[in-house]
Scaffold this active site. Structure first.
Site, PDB file in Angstrom:
ATOM      1  N   VAL A 225       0.814  10.738 -30.940  1.00  0.00           N
ATOM      2  CA  VAL A 225       1.340   9.642 -31.764  1.00  0.00           C
ATOM      3  C   VAL A 225       1.259   8.324 -31.003  1.00  0.00           C
ATOM      4  CG1 VAL A 225       3.265   8.845 -33.166  1.00  0.00           C
ATOM      5  CG2 VAL A 225       2.881  11.292 -32.879  1.00  0.00           C
ATOM      6  N   ASP A 226       1.561   8.344 -29.716  1.00  0.00           N
ATOM      7  CA  ASP A 226       1.417   7.140 -28.901  1.00  0.00           C
ATOM      8  C   ASP A 226      -0.027   6.651 -28.909  1.00  0.00           C
ATOM      9  OD1 ASP A 226       3.962   6.485 -28.026  1.00  0.00           O
ATOM     10  OD2 ASP A 226       3.873   7.802 -26.282  1.00  0.00           O
TER      11      ASP A 226
END
Length: 381
Positions: free
Chosen positions: A173-174
């Site tokens: 997600v980062d």
């Protein structure tokens, strides 16, 4: 030192003030740096970016986590609680073309470094804020990748059926959020090219994840379907999963009827393609368990590497499950040049290929505060 001294590249001449840390923001700013932007990383004195301490593993005494996303940058250590440090930070922001930050919402405003405070000083500034869950009702939620994977639904569709939610093996997600941030910055810069005006860019972990869930998110948004974990299986395509060869697993991804027929021919099981149960993808999805058992029986005749060669030659998408050593080895054999060395530090190559202005590897990830004098010189301080 003038801006003309900055290295050439697609984004040469741009100065980026990087107030971000950990992964999403630093990944975005490294992508900009690889393309020629001059990135100044603002860090806490004495400690720096949190990831400087995130080890093992280490390389030459430095955490490989930090090394992964901070090349081509310069580092200045500034205490933003100190008036002198804060004034230098404001001078950098006033000079910059782009500012990227991922503090908890409201922090930059309290420091006098928020978008509204800087806009009168630098109307052309592209100001990118990366948050976990937005700057409204979600402002108080901690913006950690693992939390986003959990509450954002990724863990619910990862892992074995009926099992506990499973996170992805990397802070996905980062990374996706960092990509969205870099794209948003480029779009804002294009707008500035036309109008001279900067603007605010906002991306969040949760919104980026929902977008990245693509077909799963669409199933819910368009049809109200809540997908569940299916292990290595695909909800809509068969065969598209992990199978067992004679020695180790192999992935087969036959995404259409032609590829399925080619698979059956290569396995010397043409009757499977002629079977009415398996003639269409919808039929194969309905009869998944029966078909998978038949395919595993056929695949047991050869090793994964043998099938990789045979099936690839037959036009069937497939591949063995490699560890990272195998993955890098494959990329090298394919001429993709996956790794580079920058001043003695091993780095993963930038995946973007540009014919006229390719990414460059100008500087190793900086040591904490090593560019203090350089930054102050360009700021006239």
């Amino acid at each position: 030192m003038s801006m003309d001294a900055f290295d050439a590249g697609a984004l040469s001449g741009l100065l980026v003030a990087d107030f971000s840390r950990v992964l999403a923001g630093p990944y975005a700013t490294m992508l900009l740096a690889d393309l020629g932007a001059e990135v100044v990383k603002v860090e806490r004195p004495g400690a720096g970016d949190d990831t400087r301490a995130w080890g093992p593993p280490y390389a030459g005494g430095e955490a490989t986590y930090f090394l992964a996303v901070n090349r081509n940058k310069r580092s200045i250590a500034l205490d933003l609680r100190d008036p002198a440090g804060l004034e230098t930070a404001r001078a950098l922001a006033a000079r910059a073309d782009v500012l990227v930050e991922n503090f908890r919402p409201g922090t930059m405003d309290r420091l006098g470094l928020g978008h509204d405070a800087l806009r009168p000083l630098n109307p052309g500034l592209v100001y990118c804020s990366i948050t976990g869950f937005g700057s409204g009702e979600g402002a108080g939620l901690p913006g950690y990748d693992l939390i986003a994977q959990a509450v954002g639904g990724l863990m619910s569709v990862t892992g074995e059926p009926g099992g506990p939610g499973t996170k992805a093996g990397v802070a996905l997600v980062d990374v996706v959020t960092g990509l969205h941030a870099a794209l948003g910055v480029l779009a804002a810069l294009r707008h500035r090219d036309r109008t001279g005006e900067g603007q605010r860019v906002e991306v969040s972990l949760l919104s980026s994840l929902l977008s990245a869930l693509t077909n799963h998110a669409s199933a819910y948004a368009a049809a109200g379907v809540v997908p569940r974990a299916m292990g290595n299986r695909h909800p809509s395509i068969v065969p598209y999963e992990v199978f067992e060869a004679a020695d180790r697993p192999i992935v087969i991804a036959a995404g259409n009827d032609r590829q399925f027929r080619a698979l059956c021919e290569a396995l010397e099981r043409p009757g499977l393609a002629a079977d009415p149960r398996f003639a269409t993808n919808a039929g194969r999805v309905a009869a998944r368990d029966v078909l998978v058992a038949e395919l595993n029986a056929a695949l047991a005749a050869r090793t994964a590497d043998e099938w990789f060669g045979l099936l690839t030659a037959a036009g069937v998408p497939c591949g063995p499950i490699n560890d990272l050593a195998g993955a890098f080895s494959l990329a090298e054999r394919l001429g993709l040049e996956p790794a580079v060395e920058v001043d003695g530090v091993g780095q993963v190559a930038d995946p973007i290929r540009l014919g006229a202005t390719p990414p460059s590897y100008r500087r190793r990830p900086p040591r904490l505060g090593e560019d203090d004098a350089w930054v102050r010189e360009i700021l006239g301080r």
